[in-house]
Design a protein around this motif. Structure first.
Motif, mmCIF file in Angstrom:
data_model
loop_
_atom_site.group_PDB
_atom_site.id
_atom_site.type_symbol
_atom_site.label_atom_id
_atom_site.label_comp_id
_atom_site.label_asym_id
_atom_site.label_seq_id
_atom_site.Cartn_x
_atom_site.Cartn_y
_atom_site.Cartn_z
ATOM 1 N N ALA A 221 -23.161 33.052 -10.399
ATOM 2 C CA ALA A 221 -22.418 31.788 -10.237
ATOM 3 C C ALA A 221 -21.910 31.641 -8.808
ATOM 4 O O ALA A 221 -21.959 30.565 -8.214
ATOM 5 C CB ALA A 221 -21.259 31.725 -11.224
ATOM 6 N N GLN A 222 -21.446 32.762 -8.250
ATOM 7 C CA GLN A 222 -20.914 32.740 -6.888
ATOM 8 C C GLN A 222 -21.991 32.309 -5.898
ATOM 9 O O GLN A 222 -21.751 31.462 -5.032
ATOM 10 C CB GLN A 222 -20.438 34.166 -6.551
ATOM 11 C CG GLN A 222 -19.684 34.285 -5.255
ATOM 12 C CD GLN A 222 -18.176 34.140 -5.459
ATOM 13 O OE1 GLN A 222 -17.653 34.647 -6.430
ATOM 14 N NE2 GLN A 222 -17.520 33.433 -4.566
ATOM 15 N N ALA A 223 -23.164 32.882 -6.045
ATOM 16 C CA ALA A 223 -24.229 32.625 -5.071
ATOM 17 C C ALA A 223 -24.911 31.284 -5.305
ATOM 18 O O ALA A 223 -25.277 30.601 -4.356
ATOM 19 C CB ALA A 223 -25.247 33.765 -5.131
ATOM 20 N N GLN A 224 -25.126 30.920 -6.562
ATOM 21 C CA GLN A 224 -25.943 29.731 -6.855
ATOM 22 C C GLN A 224 -25.131 28.493 -7.214
ATOM 23 O O GLN A 224 -25.621 27.377 -7.072
ATOM 24 C CB GLN A 224 -26.897 30.025 -8.035
ATOM 25 C CG GLN A 224 -27.712 31.283 -7.902
ATOM 26 C CD GLN A 224 -28.623 31.231 -6.693
ATOM 27 O OE1 GLN A 224 -29.064 30.164 -6.279
ATOM 28 N NE2 GLN A 224 -28.889 32.384 -6.113
ATOM 29 N N GLY A 225 -23.910 28.702 -7.733
ATOM 30 C CA GLY A 225 -23.149 27.550 -8.216
ATOM 31 C C GLY A 225 -22.292 26.927 -7.127
ATOM 32 O O GLY A 225 -21.933 27.580 -6.154
ATOM 33 N N VAL A 226 -21.962 25.650 -7.294
ATOM 34 C CA VAL A 226 -21.038 24.974 -6.378
ATOM 35 C C VAL A 226 -19.742 24.757 -7.147
ATOM 36 O O VAL A 226 -19.682 23.927 -8.050
ATOM 37 C CB VAL A 226 -21.586 23.595 -5.949
ATOM 38 C CG1 VAL A 226 -20.622 22.932 -4.981
ATOM 39 C CG2 VAL A 226 -22.955 23.730 -5.352
ATOM 40 N N PRO A 227 -18.681 25.539 -6.829
ATOM 41 C CA PRO A 227 -17.437 25.355 -7.588
ATOM 42 C C PRO A 227 -16.792 24.011 -7.243
ATOM 43 O O PRO A 227 -16.920 23.531 -6.114
ATOM 44 C CB PRO A 227 -16.560 26.513 -7.107
ATOM 45 C CG PRO A 227 -17.139 26.951 -5.808
ATOM 46 C CD PRO A 227 -18.581 26.570 -5.805
ATOM 47 N N ILE B 246 -23.223 22.759 -10.705
ATOM 48 C CA ILE B 246 -21.826 22.491 -10.344
ATOM 49 C C ILE B 246 -20.966 23.284 -11.329
ATOM 50 O O ILE B 246 -21.178 23.203 -12.547
ATOM 51 C CB ILE B 246 -21.485 20.979 -10.466
ATOM 52 C CG1 ILE B 246 -22.529 20.118 -9.742
ATOM 53 C CG2 ILE B 246 -20.062 20.701 -9.984
ATOM 54 C CD1 ILE B 246 -22.486 20.141 -8.252
ATOM 55 N N TRP B 247 -20.006 24.031 -10.797
ATOM 56 C CA TRP B 247 -19.236 24.955 -11.633
ATOM 57 C C TRP B 247 -17.833 24.392 -11.857
ATOM 58 O O TRP B 247 -17.045 24.308 -10.920
ATOM 59 C CB TRP B 247 -19.172 26.321 -10.940
ATOM 60 C CG TRP B 247 -18.990 27.436 -11.919
ATOM 61 C CD1 TRP B 247 -17.826 28.039 -12.247
ATOM 62 C CD2 TRP B 247 -20.016 28.063 -12.690
ATOM 63 N NE1 TRP B 247 -18.056 29.008 -13.194
ATOM 64 C CE2 TRP B 247 -19.392 29.044 -13.486
ATOM 65 C CE3 TRP B 247 -21.395 27.881 -12.817
ATOM 66 C CZ2 TRP B 247 -20.099 29.853 -14.370
ATOM 67 C CZ3 TRP B 247 -22.091 28.689 -13.691
ATOM 68 C CH2 TRP B 247 -21.442 29.656 -14.459
ATOM 69 N N VAL C 292 -0.947 26.926 -4.186
ATOM 70 C CA VAL C 292 -2.303 26.962 -3.624
ATOM 71 C C VAL C 292 -3.376 26.598 -4.643
ATOM 72 O O VAL C 292 -4.569 26.672 -4.348
ATOM 73 C CB VAL C 292 -2.631 28.352 -3.017
ATOM 74 C CG1 VAL C 292 -1.775 28.619 -1.802
ATOM 75 C CG2 VAL C 292 -2.465 29.458 -4.049
ATOM 76 N N GLY C 293 -2.975 26.190 -5.845
ATOM 77 C CA GLY C 293 -3.961 25.779 -6.826
ATOM 78 C C GLY C 293 -4.754 26.945 -7.379
ATOM 79 O O GLY C 293 -4.366 28.120 -7.234
ATOM 80 N N ALA C 294 -5.868 26.629 -8.010
ATOM 81 C CA ALA C 294 -6.733 27.644 -8.598
ATOM 82 C C ALA C 294 -8.160 27.233 -8.324
ATOM 83 O O ALA C 294 -8.425 26.125 -7.860
ATOM 84 C CB ALA C 294 -6.480 27.721 -10.099
ATOM 85 N N ARG C 295 -9.070 28.116 -8.586
ATOM 86 C CA ARG C 295 -10.490 27.798 -8.444
ATOM 87 C C ARG C 295 -11.165 28.124 -9.751
ATOM 88 O O ARG C 295 -10.714 29.030 -10.451
ATOM 89 C CB ARG C 295 -11.147 28.702 -7.399
ATOM 90 C CG ARG C 295 -10.747 28.386 -6.019
ATOM 91 C CD ARG C 295 -11.362 29.406 -5.117
ATOM 92 N NE ARG C 295 -11.025 29.053 -3.751
ATOM 93 C CZ ARG C 295 -11.757 29.403 -2.709
ATOM 94 N NH1 ARG C 295 -12.845 30.100 -2.886
ATOM 95 N NH2 ARG C 295 -11.411 29.059 -1.512
ATOM 96 N N PRO C 296 -12.278 27.447 -10.063
ATOM 97 C CA PRO C 296 -12.979 27.832 -11.280
ATOM 98 C C PRO C 296 -13.353 29.304 -11.184
ATOM 99 O O PRO C 296 -13.710 29.786 -10.109
ATOM 100 C CB PRO C 296 -14.233 26.954 -11.269
ATOM 101 C CG PRO C 296 -13.968 25.889 -10.289
ATOM 102 C CD PRO C 296 -12.963 26.395 -9.325
ATOM 103 N N ALA D 201 -27.122 20.662 -13.310
ATOM 104 C CA ALA D 201 -26.314 21.250 -14.392
ATOM 105 C C ALA D 201 -24.849 21.210 -13.999
ATOM 106 O O ALA D 201 -24.506 21.514 -12.860
ATOM 107 C CB ALA D 201 -26.730 22.698 -14.615
ATOM 108 N N VAL D 202 -23.996 20.825 -14.933
ATOM 109 C CA VAL D 202 -22.554 20.941 -14.731
ATOM 110 C C VAL D 202 -22.061 21.928 -15.786
ATOM 111 O O VAL D 202 -22.259 21.710 -16.994
ATOM 112 C CB VAL D 202 -21.842 19.580 -14.864
ATOM 113 C CG1 VAL D 202 -20.333 19.753 -14.725
ATOM 114 C CG2 VAL D 202 -22.352 18.598 -13.810
ATOM 115 N N VAL D 203 -21.463 23.031 -15.321
ATOM 116 C CA VAL D 203 -20.999 24.055 -16.262
ATOM 117 C C VAL D 203 -19.494 23.867 -16.454
ATOM 118 O O VAL D 203 -18.728 23.962 -15.496
ATOM 119 C CB VAL D 203 -21.312 25.474 -15.729
ATOM 120 C CG1 VAL D 203 -20.850 26.526 -16.738
ATOM 121 C CG2 VAL D 203 -22.795 25.611 -15.452
ATOM 122 N N GLY D 204 -19.090 23.589 -17.670
ATOM 123 C CA GLY D 204 -17.678 23.311 -17.976
ATOM 124 C C GLY D 204 -17.570 21.925 -18.564
ATOM 125 O O GLY D 204 -17.780 20.929 -17.859
ATOM 126 N N ALA D 205 -17.270 21.843 -19.857
ATOM 127 C CA ALA D 205 -17.235 20.537 -20.527
ATOM 128 C C ALA D 205 -15.808 20.105 -20.848
ATOM 129 O O ALA D 205 -15.534 19.482 -21.862
ATOM 130 C CB ALA D 205 -18.086 20.584 -21.804
#
Ligand SMILES: Cc1cc2nc3c(=O)[nH]c(=O)nc-3n(C[C@H](O)[C@H](O)[C@H](O)COP(=O)(O)OP(=O)(O)OC[C@H]3O[C@@H](n4cnc5c(N)ncnc54)[C@H](O)[C@@H]3O)c2cc1C
Length: 755
Positions: free
Chosen positions: A124-130, A253-254, A113-117, A158-162
């Motif tokens: 992050a849950q409310a404002q970010g788009v995983p 974007i998360w 089933v994969g994983a999610r960020p 913003a993209v969080v995660g480089a």
């Protein structure tokens, strides 16, 4: 879709249609295991291929280029596809718990089933788009493009995660938005991109040269890189970094490191420190034999690796081999994942960098190379070979079950006919005891009575309305099949403006071991009972027998007020013709049988077939409908012709006004038509004057037989607009005014079809 006629001896359930399971399904399809029933429980019917995702965002690939369609793939593997989300496991009872359907029993289980960020950061849950689930990201991406076009200033994204995913997405989005804005003549409004990475350098899992190359590209493209900046809070319009610094942003974007779903650990499966399912080298759970996991959701305890699609793909083949061994009770074989792997990381503009260990190389040719690899990979799932159906009496069956059981089931052809073919009373009792059908006070003796027949009270002065319908399974999921069939049969009663009250079920189940028959019957009747409950209708009895294939029929009875009953006759010249649901199920399922439909088309058709006509019937009656029918086997034109004949009027149907299910235009145009279609078309040709529309590629849709189709009603012209509005407000989004009723001109009543 059944390529597997042998009796079901064992159940292999695959949760998630991730990269590993896509490969497992393809390999199972190449070499079916007789007696094994495979079921895929998938939240999404299209699996995004991670390697092509940035290219999809950048606009280099279409949705279909970048997604594996599980519908034809499952069909190829002879597997049932249950479109649902697993939310838990009953490990003791060996069943998968689903969000929207009864539990799915398994003998062997595999989870991919994969994983999610991980969204553990405040806000992050409310404002970010995983970035996962990817379906949600793609939908949000479309919204972002609209927002950018509508904005009066350049937005801050913003993209969080480089890591590779965050960088590729940043560059892909920027590339697509630049082009979009340039086309709109607003090149200066391209959003400003901020890339946040918690580590001191970007791409921490790649070599320094690769990181340096990407720093160069990101700078040249004006992306602001915030390295060593761990985002610790997201608030509306702002991200906060550890240390207190903030950055104003419009969209977040998360794309941080993968987090595990909670339900495997909650169910009691052994997991690693981060919650990923702990598996041995065989990919079998370290705590539960017979349960396997692969891809991002799994942690191979002896060989920890980073979460990457490449490992999920590589695990496909050994997972398939061990699942085959597990269902046959053979010893499993270990698999050792490679240590280094090739990454081809794209810059959004058809340019890529190759990275493996300490080596790297870059260029446009690298992108072309990646494009070639990715397309070749995807062709394995979109160009499936034709395989023969299996033999029902395959000698391999004894590898799945004791020879006595196989012998008993193989002798199914010799099983008794007549009442001797009934399903055993104990199975039926157990199934019925677990159902809770809708109870009605007017049912004097129903399911729980021991009488030979059901008894009901019919109120004085009311008319009894009865109907029956039956057909073989249209969809893989027996529970959905139960709901759809019940809805289909209820349509007849609703169309008459009547109130359904009770139902009798007639079921044929394929021969199989007792526990498999019981589970099948339970699912099927659970679906029936649920649809009947929505219509406040009691299941009062039925009959169950063994046969070649799963078939379900319902005999329904209801009551109607003689003053309000709606019939096919009654259409008046000047009436408008309203249709409450789109057509196209016949052609879509005909295409599905040939594995030429898309998963999302079938999912859309299923949703349409599940929508009850009850509310629509009430609305049509309230707006003075003069006649009504439900559109089923004879197709839209056949049913309209029946109404016109009964009413002694002509009717006019506007082809372009007919609501059509997504995909049905394509399947009709390609000639995928139901086996009933030619019969309907012959009837239509005899009686309908098709004013020059016969050459229109969509024209055959008027003859398309429908399962659980909508209502077709004639409504006084002056009330049709308001009626349509109310139908849409009630959720019949595709309801449409499709034509009119006219006086009969000459000869027999006709239906004229206009373009
Ligand atoms: C933008 C981006 C680019 C990437 N690029 C690369 C790359 O180039 N190379 C690479 O190796 N990796 C890449 N990755 C990482 C890669 O996406 C993952 O490692 C990979 O998808 C994992 O595959 P999987 O088979 O484990 O699961 P997935 O591909 O995530 O598939 C899991 C499937 O399970 C289904 N599912 C989920 N939960 C449930 C449930 N509860 N019940 C039923 N079904 C469920 C989902 O619908 C999904 O289709 C990228 C990731 C992102 C976000």
């Amino acid at each position: 879709m059944n390529r597997q006629p042998a009796p079901v001896l064992k159940d292999l359930v695959l949760i998630g249609g991730g990269h590993s399971h896509a490969i497992v399904l393809r390999m199972l399809g190449m070499d079916l295991i007789p007696g094994l029933r495979v079921t895929v429980v998938a939240r999404d019917v299209h699996t995004p291929y991670s390697g092509m995702l940035p290219g999809l965002i950048a606009g280099h690939y279409s949705f279909d280029d970048a997604h594996i369609d599980l519908e034809p793939l499952a069909g190829f593997a002879g597997a049932r596809l249950f479109h649902d989300e697993a939310v838990g496991l009953d490990l003791a009872g060996r069943a998968v718990l689903c969000r929207n359907r009864p539990p799915v029993p398994y003998d062997v289980l595999s989870i991919n089933v994969g994983a999610r960020p991980s969204l553990a950061v405040a806000g992050a849950q409310a404002q970010g788009v995983p970035v996962k689930p990817i379906g949600a990201l793609v939908a949000r991406w479309e919204q972002l493009q609209a927002r950018v076009l509508a904005a009066s200033r350049p937005l801050q994204v913003a993209v969080v995660g480089a890591g590779a995913a965050g960088i590729e997405l940043t560059l892909a989005m920027q590339h697509a938005l630049r082009r979009l804005l340039a086309e709109a003549g607003r090149a200066d409004d391209t959003p400003a991109f901020h890339l946040f990475g918690a580590t001191a350098r970007i791409l921490p899992t790649h070599n320094r040269r690769v990181a340096a190359k990407f720093m160069r590209v990101l700078r040249a493209r004006g992306v602001q890189v915030h390295a060593g900046a761990r985002v610790c809070e997201v608030t509306p319009g702002e991200v906060r970094i550890e240390g207190g610094e903030t950055c104003a942003v419009d969209e977040v974007i998360w794309a941080t490191e993968a987090g595990a779903p909670a339900w495997p650990a909650a169910a009691g499966l052994a997991v690693d420190g981060d919650g990923f399912i702990a598996v041995a080298d065989t990919l079998e759970s370290t705590s539960h034999p017979g349960v396997f996991a692969a891809g991002d959701v799994a942690a191979v305890v002896n060989h920890p690796r980073e979460k990457a699609g490449v490992f999920a793909v590589r695990q496909g083949r050994p997972l398939h081999a061990n699942l085959r061994r597990a269902v046959r009770g053979e010893p499993l074989a270990p698999f050792r994942p490679q240590r280094a792997f090739l990454s081809l990381i794209t810059t959004g503009d058809r340019y890529a960098v190759a990275s493996r260990g300490a080596w790297s190389v870059e260029g446009r040719w690298v992108w072309k190379w990646k494009d070639w690899i990715d397309r070749r990979f995807m062709h394995r799932f979109s160009r499936l070979p034709d395989m023969p159906a299996e033999d029902a009496a395959d000698p391999e069956l004894v590898r799945l079950a004791p020879p006595e059981q196989v012998q008993e089931l193989a002798g199914a052809g010799m099983r008794c006919a007549g009442c001797g073919s009934k399903v055993g009373a104990t199975i039926l009792d157990r199934v019925l005891s677990r159902l809770s059908p809708y109870q009605r006070s007017d049912v004097v003796a129903g399911l729980d009575a021991l009488d030979d027949a059901a008894i009901e009270r019919v109120p004085d002065g009311m008319l009894a309305v009865r109907t029956v319908d039956a057909f073989p399974a249209l969809v893989d999921d027996p529970y959905l099949f139960g709901r759809i069939t019940a809805n289909h049969c209820l349509g007849d009663i609703h169309a008459m403006g009547a109130e359904p009250r009770s139902a009798l079920a007639i079921v044929t189940v394929p021969v199989g071991p007792e526990e498999k028959t019981e589970a099948l019957l339970r699912d099927l009747l659970a679906g029936v009972v649920e649809a009947l409950r929505e219509a406040e209708t009691a299941l009062v009895g039925g009959h169950t027998t063994e046969g070649a294939e799963l078939t379900l029929g319902l005999a329904l009875s209801g009551v109607a007020d003689p003053a309000r009953v709606l019939r096919k006759r009654g259409m008046q010249p000047g009436n408008r013709l309203l249709l409450t649901a789109p057509v196209g199920t016949g052609t879509l399922f005909a295409a599905r049988m040939r594995r030429r439909s898309k998963g999302r088309w079938i999912a859309g058709a299923v949703q349409s077939m599940l929508q009850s006509s009850r509310g629509a019937a009430g609305c049509l009656a309230a707006h003075g409908a003069t006649a009504c029918t439900d559109v089923t086997g004879f197709g839209l034109l056949g049913h309209l012709l029946g109404m016109a004949r009964a009413s002694d009027v002509d009717a006019r149907l506007t082809l372009s006004a007919i609501p059509i299910l997504e995909g049905a235009r394509e399947t009709v145009a390609r000639g995928y038509l139901s086996s009933l279609h030619p019969h309907n078309a012959r009837l239509g040709r005899d009686a309908a004057a098709n004013d020059g529309v016969a050459g229109n590629p969509i024209y055959p849709i008027v003859f398309d037989p429908q399962t659980a189709g909508g209502l077709l009603a004639s409504v006084p012209g002056e009330r049709a607009g308001a009626c349509l509005q109310e139908l849409r407000a009630l959720g019949y989004d595709h309801a449409a005014d499709v034509g009119s009723v006219e006086p009969r001109v000459q000869g027999d009543p006709h239906v004229h079809v206009d373009p």
